[in-house]
Design an enzyme around this catalytic site. Structure first.
Site, PDB file in Angstrom:
ATOM      1  N   HIS A 268       0.834  -1.209   0.000  1.00 24.24           N
ATOM      2  CA  HIS A 268       0.000   0.000   0.000  1.00 24.24           C
ATOM      3  C   HIS A 268       0.871   1.263   0.000  1.00 24.24           C
ATOM      4  O   HIS A 268       0.702   2.148  -0.852  1.00 24.24           O
ATOM      5  CB  HIS A 268      -0.905  -0.024   1.238  1.00 24.24           C
ATOM      6  CG  HIS A 268      -1.829   1.153   1.363  1.00 24.24           C
ATOM      7  ND1 HIS A 268      -3.143   1.115   0.965  1.00 24.24           N
ATOM      8  CD2 HIS A 268      -1.628   2.402   1.845  1.00 24.24           C
ATOM      9  CE1 HIS A 268      -3.712   2.298   1.184  1.00 24.24           C
ATOM     10  NE2 HIS A 268      -2.811   3.104   1.721  1.00 24.24           N
ATOM     11  N   GLU A 269       1.805   1.325   0.919  1.00 23.64           N
ATOM     12  CA  GLU A 269       2.632   2.532   1.036  1.00 23.64           C
ATOM     13  C   GLU A 269       3.566   2.697  -0.161  1.00 23.64           C
ATOM     14  O   GLU A 269       3.907   3.821  -0.542  1.00 23.64           O
ATOM     15  CB  GLU A 269       3.435   2.515   2.341  1.00 23.64           C
ATOM     16  CG  GLU A 269       2.597   2.464   3.623  1.00 23.64           C
ATOM     17  CD  GLU A 269       1.548   3.567   3.722  1.00 23.64           C
ATOM     18  OE1 GLU A 269       1.732   4.636   3.114  1.00 23.64           O
ATOM     19  OE2 GLU A 269       0.514   3.329   4.392  1.00 23.64           O
ATOM     20  N   HIS A 272       1.751   4.773  -2.670  1.00 21.30           N
ATOM     21  CA  HIS A 272       1.902   6.202  -2.368  1.00 21.30           C
ATOM     22  C   HIS A 272       3.303   6.693  -2.770  1.00 21.30           C
ATOM     23  O   HIS A 272       3.471   7.766  -3.352  1.00 21.30           O
ATOM     24  CB  HIS A 272       1.720   6.448  -0.865  1.00 21.30           C
ATOM     25  CG  HIS A 272       0.297   6.393  -0.390  1.00 21.30           C
ATOM     26  ND1 HIS A 272      -0.693   7.163  -0.937  1.00 21.30           N
ATOM     27  CD2 HIS A 272      -0.291   5.668   0.600  1.00 21.30           C
ATOM     28  CE1 HIS A 272      -1.847   6.926  -0.303  1.00 21.30           C
ATOM     29  NE2 HIS A 272      -1.630   6.010   0.628  1.00 21.30           N
ATOM     30  N   GLU A 298      -4.725   8.074  -2.820  1.00 19.53           N
ATOM     31  CA  GLU A 298      -5.314   6.801  -2.400  1.00 19.53           C
ATOM     32  C   GLU A 298      -5.507   5.886  -3.608  1.00 19.53           C
ATOM     33  O   GLU A 298      -5.387   4.663  -3.496  1.00 19.53           O
ATOM     34  CB  GLU A 298      -6.637   7.075  -1.675  1.00 19.53           C
ATOM     35  CG  GLU A 298      -7.003   6.086  -0.607  1.00 19.53           C
ATOM     36  CD  GLU A 298      -5.984   5.982   0.528  1.00 19.53           C
ATOM     37  OE1 GLU A 298      -5.886   4.887   1.095  1.00 19.53           O
ATOM     38  OE2 GLU A 298      -5.284   6.977   0.841  1.00 19.53           O
TER      39      GLU A 298
END
Lengths: 501, 501
Positions: A268-269, A272, A298
């Site tokens: 997930h990170e 980003h 997101e």
């Protein structure tokens, strides 16, 4: 600024924003350090140093000279990128200058008090105590919304949301969330029924040593083409992606009994992080080179975590990396891990929610907070509305459980109204990006399954990352996918993945 | 500042210096991060951000209002601590304001060019190329010394040294180094002869895993009463102690085949760190709460590394900690490790030198750089002088070996003239502190051997750490030990430890 620049005001503005960018660099790195490294004894001095920096940045952003320069630059002959940069400068200026100083001070005090008390009150399920501090937070947010509405010409709630998702309106959110509401509750029930009929999913059996979990995370980041010359992985209580575009600091957390938590946190990170690493290099330092919005951010983390992370072809690539670290075990098959990543279970807590039920948590909050800001409801009306919507959207009974109900998120006590929609807008954007990629590259899924992620990265780089804040979100969406935000893609994604359609 | 403060100018100054302190906090943390964490790709943006901060600090330090406030505060009714703080404010102000801006700019350019080229020229032994860049550095340092001499009333070289060791004069350095020169060369020879007659020292046999070396370092820091609530240990190419007094960041480095290097690096830096952690808390943020000087700082790292680190009673305490991490081996005895820590070998390189030969390296540099600044010699005279002094003090032939001769240290290419004496002053202070402790606590060595380091820590805390910059160095020395800096203590320490007297 050179004395005879053809665009003296704009050139001066660029220099001023570059200076802000450099000071913000210091804040980003010490902020990361605070979360990832700082011992508790350093807290007071750190807070004082960061407040001093905030004061400096605020003084620079409210320098009266800026307003005149922004006006003068409008009349100068600028390129398209420069003009878009000027628009983003104005947005930055507005955020710092639209609110009276007295209101900002009241907000700081009220949200600090409310959030601080909330940290005790939430575990104590103390709704009555909470509302005492929360009422003034709401009152101030309403005033803030009025001021921002006046400055921007937007509706009050839209003006709050515009801070996080520029160009997005509540009418547009209504349109797409309204669509979701027509099919999501039914979809949740059908997915649950289908999954209950399947055989149980195996959870990977721990314990998993932290050093090996970290090695796995680093290996997966490499697979996700994270640039380690321009960033690093560390550990923090709450995973986040921070630092600066030239040096992205992402974190995950390790639980000895839950391998998937650190791994999916990292994936997930990394989404980003790659957005930040992919921002237009030649414009770094200027507002136009910032990530477009929280929803777009997101959409990148969810492109990685959900679109890729629960994609059977992608999961199959992870299996050998997991075996390499931990040896084989029955849970380590692509089929089982994919099923684990796609388990659906309506729960009370947003941050623990799966991909299918998550939007229900967001829609509920959006509807309540908008009514609250617009004055259609008061703080005391929240619990009944919460219970009603939880029953309707997720079939769960939350009566009397404030702790796991309206008190569960930090957003409201901290006054961040207008943020929640970004989460689900992000999921919808991500689905739309992948639908567009598939229409342009029919062999996309085969290439992912073959471990070739470049088609995905190249598309995101061209259409999202390198665009920075060049376009407002609706325009970026249209340019990237050929149409406005369209909930049909999210629906097709969920129905395809969860109902096999 | 309150409008009716009885000391309005002084109060205003305190607020201004507190603001500087907070901004410097940001620089210290990102500086530590640069050395300990930052990936190479972050370098350019980091350098720009740090330069922006330096510019801000410089602007605040050269604000014309400061001169008037410093004058006005002199006439105000201040406590002793406040008056000493005002003296240190003036010292800080002088350092930022004594030099013309054009000279500072020339210095920055000349030292950057010289240091940058030196990094290539040193390995290439390119003295001829080096002097091209080094001549302007020396010329600028001479001008700088003249300006500082005018502002302080000191002699030119003393004015440069005063930046690092306030209150110290070259006459005083001459006195103590002159004493050393009468006995040190002879002592070196006698120690060598004595050690050559002993049986060989055993080196610990590696490899030593990094995780275990780190665990050992942390365990030893705990034994040295480092406050982990206010600091941490990390890794960097060159060990250092950085961060802020509230959050000290120390580093060491790990070599798989050399356990003692990381361990002694940690002990040394923990000495620096405890000085910072022990500075007067109630004054933190003001110049008076800074460490007194570089020589005093070195006296703390050497109190830990040399006075304690090669003390047989202290080394005996380390043995079980080493065995705990690495299991027993023949080298892990107190007797052998003490002998290892006290091996004397005249070498060419200062940073590799042992406790006994180190002062010779420093005296040589002090004599050359003082003559250089005072114009008694020119850059071209350095090699011959270097060769002559190396032969006289250490019996080594360095002719033609510029790389391991006058080109070995970063101090000269970077223009840091006047710094070298601090190293040996630090060693002498440390010896004087321990001599004083022993006279006040006759059982000191027994207590150290019993693992009780509190007598040492309490003494250093009271006499050094908590004094901050309350006194100038000579006064602090007198107050702590009852006399001026006295080379007899250092001599007695070396003769006691190395000749068994």
């Amino acid at each position: 600024m050179t004395a005879n620049a053809p665009t003296p005001a704009y050139t001066d503005l660029e220099a001023r924003f570059l200076r802000l960018y450099r000071f913000e660099h210091l804040g980003s790195i010490v902020g990361w350090d605070q979360a990832a490294n700082m011992p508790s004894g350093g807290n007071e001095a750190r807070a004082a140093a960061m407040a001093e920096l905030d004061g400096l940045l605020h003084a620079q952003r409210t320098d009266p000279a800026l307003a005149a320069l922004l006006r003068q630059a409008e009349a100068e002959s600028l390129s398209d990128w420069q003009r878009a940069n000027l628009r983003e400068m104005r947005r930055d200026w507005l955020a710092a200058n639209a609110l009276p100083a007295a209101l900002v001070e009241r907000r700081t005090l009220a949200t600090a008090r409310c959030e601080h008390a909330w940290r005790r009150q939430r575990p104590a399920n103390d709704w009555a105590g909470f509302v005492e501090n929360f009422r003034p937070v709401v009152q101030i947010a309403r005033e803030e919304a009025m001021h921002l509405a006046e400055a921007t010409g937007l509706m009050p709630y839209d003006a709050l949301m515009d801070r996080f998702e520029p160009g997005m309106t509540s009418a547009e959110v209504d349109r797409v969330f309204g669509d979701l509401k027509t099919w999501l509750p039914d979809l949740i029930q059908r997915v649950q029924a289908r999954q209950q009929a399947e055989q149980p999913v195996l959870r990977p059996a721990g314990p998993f040593a932290q050093a090996q979990q970290k090695a796995l995370s680093l290996r997966v980041m490499q697979f996700l083409d994270f640039n380690f010359e321009g960033g690093r992985l560390d550990e923090s209580t709450h995973p986040f992606s921070g630092g600066v575009p030239e040096d992205v600091r992402l974190t995950t957390r390790y639980a000895a009994d839950d391998l998937m938590s650190s791994l999916m946190g990292t994936v997930h990170e990394t989404g980003h992080a790659r957005y930040e690493q992919g921002l237009p290099r030649e414009w770094l330092g200027q507002p136009i080179a910032r990530a477009r919005s929280y929803g777009l951010h997101e959409s990148q983390s969810l492109s990685f975590e959900m679109q890729l992370g629960a994609h059977p072809g992608f999961v199959a690539q992870l299996v050998p990396l997991m075996v390499e670290q931990f040896g084989p075990q029955p849970a380590f098959t692509a089929e089982n891990l994919t099923r684990l990543a796609t388990r659906v279970e309506p729960g009370l807590i947003r941050v623990d929610a799966d991909e299918v039920t998550y939007p229900a948590h967001v829609i509920l909050r959006f509807e309540i907070e908008r009514a609250l800001i617009e004055g259609q409801i008061e703080v005391d009306d929240i619990p009944a509305l919460w219970d009603e919507k939880m029953a309707a959207y997720l079939g769960r009974d939350t009566r009397g459980d404030y702790r796991n109900g309206p008190m569960q998120d930090v957003h409201w006590p901290s006054g961040s109204f207008g943020y929640f929609p970004c989460y689900t807008l992000g999921a919808m954007y991500a689905a739309q990006w992948f639908a567009t990629m598939r229409s342009q590259m029919p062999d996309l899924d085969e290439r992912i399954a073959a471990g070739d992620l470049n088609p995905v990265f190249d598309w995101l780089k061209d259409h999202i990352w390198r665009q920075g804040a060049r376009w407002e979100t609706p325009e970026l969406t249209r340019r990237a996918s050929g149409e406005a935000l369209n909930p049909a893609h999210f629906r097709a994604h969920l129905e395809g993945r969860y109902l096999g359609r």
